[in-house]
Motif scaffolding. Structure first.
Motif, PDB file in Angstrom:
ATOM      1  N   TYR A 167       0.825  -1.204   0.000  1.00 39.62           N
ATOM      2  CA  TYR A 167       0.000   0.000   0.000  1.00 39.62           C
ATOM      3  C   TYR A 167       0.863   1.259   0.000  1.00 39.62           C
ATOM      4  O   TYR A 167       0.574   2.241  -0.695  1.00 39.62           O
ATOM      5  CB  TYR A 167      -0.921   0.012   1.227  1.00 39.62           C
ATOM      6  CG  TYR A 167      -2.018  -1.031   1.173  1.00 39.62           C
ATOM      7  CD1 TYR A 167      -2.646  -1.349  -0.030  1.00 39.62           C
ATOM      8  CD2 TYR A 167      -2.431  -1.699   2.321  1.00 39.62           C
ATOM      9  CE1 TYR A 167      -3.644  -2.298  -0.089  1.00 39.62           C
ATOM     10  CE2 TYR A 167      -3.436  -2.647   2.271  1.00 39.62           C
ATOM     11  CZ  TYR A 167      -4.040  -2.949   1.069  1.00 39.62           C
ATOM     12  OH  TYR A 167      -5.022  -3.892   1.024  1.00 39.62           O
ATOM     13  N   LEU A 168       1.943   1.224   0.806  1.00 36.81           N
ATOM     14  CA  LEU A 168       2.838   2.374   0.845  1.00 36.81           C
ATOM     15  C   LEU A 168       3.518   2.575  -0.508  1.00 36.81           C
ATOM     16  O   LEU A 168       3.666   3.707  -0.981  1.00 36.81           O
ATOM     17  CB  LEU A 168       3.892   2.176   1.939  1.00 36.81           C
ATOM     18  CG  LEU A 168       3.397   2.257   3.386  1.00 36.81           C
ATOM     19  CD1 LEU A 168       4.535   1.937   4.348  1.00 36.81           C
ATOM     20  CD2 LEU A 168       2.822   3.637   3.680  1.00 36.81           C
ATOM     21  N   GLN A 170       2.445   1.692  -3.507  1.00 36.68           N
ATOM     22  CA  GLN A 170       1.518   2.198  -4.512  1.00 36.68           C
ATOM     23  C   GLN A 170       1.008   3.587  -4.171  1.00 36.68           C
ATOM     24  O   GLN A 170       0.590   4.332  -5.055  1.00 36.68           O
ATOM     25  CB  GLN A 170       0.340   1.240  -4.664  1.00 36.68           C
ATOM     26  CG  GLN A 170       0.670  -0.005  -5.471  1.00 36.68           C
ATOM     27  CD  GLN A 170      -0.576  -0.725  -5.931  1.00 36.68           C
ATOM     28  OE1 GLN A 170      -1.436  -1.078  -5.129  1.00 36.68           O
ATOM     29  NE2 GLN A 170      -0.685  -0.950  -7.223  1.00 36.68           N
ATOM     30  N   GLY A 171       1.011   3.933  -2.890  1.00 35.33           N
ATOM     31  CA  GLY A 171       0.479   5.235  -2.492  1.00 35.33           C
ATOM     32  C   GLY A 171       1.395   6.385  -2.830  1.00 35.33           C
ATOM     33  O   GLY A 171       0.942   7.523  -2.992  1.00 35.33           O
ATOM     34  N   PHE A 172       2.701   6.117  -2.947  1.00 37.88           N
ATOM     35  CA  PHE A 172       3.648   7.177  -3.274  1.00 37.88           C
ATOM     36  C   PHE A 172       3.740   7.321  -4.786  1.00 37.88           C
ATOM     37  O   PHE A 172       4.080   6.368  -5.479  1.00 37.88           O
ATOM     38  CB  PHE A 172       5.034   6.854  -2.717  1.00 37.88           C
ATOM     39  CG  PHE A 172       5.186   7.198  -1.261  1.00 37.88           C
ATOM     40  CD1 PHE A 172       5.469   8.494  -0.871  1.00 37.88           C
ATOM     41  CD2 PHE A 172       5.025   6.229  -0.299  1.00 37.88           C
ATOM     42  CE1 PHE A 172       5.622   8.821   0.464  1.00 37.88           C
ATOM     43  CE2 PHE A 172       5.171   6.540   1.036  1.00 37.88           C
ATOM     44  CZ  PHE A 172       5.458   7.838   1.427  1.00 37.88           C
ATOM     45  N   THR A 228       7.357   1.264  -7.181  1.00 41.54           N
ATOM     46  CA  THR A 228       5.935   1.293  -7.542  1.00 41.54           C
ATOM     47  C   THR A 228       5.523   0.030  -8.279  1.00 41.54           C
ATOM     48  O   THR A 228       4.460  -0.548  -8.002  1.00 41.54           O
ATOM     49  CB  THR A 228       5.639   2.534  -8.412  1.00 41.54           C
ATOM     50  OG1 THR A 228       6.048   3.704  -7.711  1.00 41.54           O
ATOM     51  CG2 THR A 228       4.160   2.611  -8.723  1.00 41.54           C
TER      52      THR A 228
END
Length: 354
Positions: A167-168, A170-172, A228
């Motif tokens: 999640y981290l 993909q979130g950046f 990513t």
């Protein structure tokens, strides 16, 4: 020539013709030829669209040349205008460019760099592939095993930690990741070099030293490219494998007493790999375009930054050539994904992959 030799020659000719006919009429060959013909039409339409859009930039390449070098003579400017039809409508410019591509495989001339477009694209494409291919290898070598671990240990501590990391990742956004890595490089300087592909003293290094120098400059851009992609691929692997593990035939295999490793790696993973194969095809398609942000932040001399410079500098032929290369990679990547899907799953019919 004797009668026996004559019959032998004829038999060999018949056998050769038979094999050639079988190859040409084979389903896979026909599918490849069909997709390549469709790809050529797509590339032609893409070139038309690129020429049309580039006309909305104010001025023309001759104006840019005069702006960068005020001492250039009017004869040189006139020669450029006549040679590339810069004073003609965009469709005439496109037709002249397209005619040179068909007749001479000449993709034009870069007005900014004063060299042929082919030379620049090959040079920059090599730098981009040098960055992208290791990134894909690292991403797949780490993400797929971790995705399998997450699926096998669903909702356990390991799976939860991996999900948080994905999640981290993909979130950046990619540019945020690049900025963080640049900050890391700054506080650890001079541990990680940033900016460019080589050091200042690269030419004075021995051959092994040159390889180490380039590899050392690749570390941060490769990490930026991998983070990513790693997160998305890990989640996809986990989700696909979980879907397969819930199928009835997996429960049946376990009920028959098959070892768990055989159930997961032979029966489940083999059927969960189809979405991953599709992703691999798109990864191949994005080899040249996916590294654009990393190239920009780390000043890597790749194709993505070259295309941006071409568009900003009204370098029409270079912009068209670079974007056409990206479109070609997209077409070949989609074709590769279809062929790989057909290879890993013989039940798939190529005519249904449209």
């Amino acid at each position: 020539m004797t009668v026996t030799q004559d019959f032998t020659w004829r038999d060999r000719l018949k056998d050769t013709f038979f094999y050639l006919k079988a190859i040409v009429t084979h389903e896979t060959v026909l599918y490849i030829l069909k997709r390549l013909l469709q790809g050529m039409l797509t590339l032609f339409l893409a070139s038309v669209m690129i020429f049309f859009v580039m006309q909305f930039n104010p001025g023309n390449p001759a104006d840019r040349l005069l702006y960068e070098n005020p001492n250039v003579s009017e004869d040189v400017i006139r020669q450029y205008i006549d040679q590339f039809a810069l004073d003609q409508p965009w469709f005439i410019q496109h037709w002249r460019w397209f005619s040179n591509v068909l007749s001479q495989l000449n993709f034009g001339y870069s007005f900014v760099y004063s060299v042929s477009v082919q030379y620049l694209i090959v040079q920059r494409m090599a730098a981009t592939l040098l960055l992208s291919i290791p990134s894909i290898i690292i991403t797949w070598a780490i993400a797929i095993p971790l995705g399998i671990v997450g699926a096998v240990q669903q909702n356990q501590l390991t799976d939860r930690v991996l999900r948080v990391l994905s999640y981290l990742g993909q979130g950046f956004p990619s540019f945020i990741t690049c900025l963080i890595l640049l900050f890391v490089a700054q506080i650890t300087s001079p541990l990680f070099p940033v900016g460019g592909m080589t050091s200042i003293n690269h030419a004075d290094l021995p051959p092994l030293g040159k390889l180490v120098d380039i590899g050392w400059h690749m570390i941060l851009p490769t990490i930026a490219l991998s983070i990513t992609s790693f997160a998305g691929l890990q989640r996809l692997t986990r989700g696909s494998l979980l879907d397969v593990l819930r199928q009835e035939y997996i429960q049946t295999a376990r009920a028959k007493g098959l070892p768990e490793n055989r159930v997961i790696y032979v029966h489940a993973l083999r059927n969960a790999i189809n979405p991953l194969v599709t992703i691999l095809g798109f990864e191949f398609a994005s080899l040249l375009s996916g590294s654009f942000i990393a190239e920009f932040f780390f000043s890597w001399p790749g194709l993505g930054s070259l295309i941006l410079e071409a568009v900003m500098g009204q370098d029409v032929h270079l912009a068209v050539g670079g974007l056409m290369m990206g479109a070609t990679m997209l077409i070949l990547g989609n074709l590769l994904a279809d062929l790989l899907l057909r290879t890993v799953d013989p039940r798939i019919r190529l005519e249904n992959l449209q």
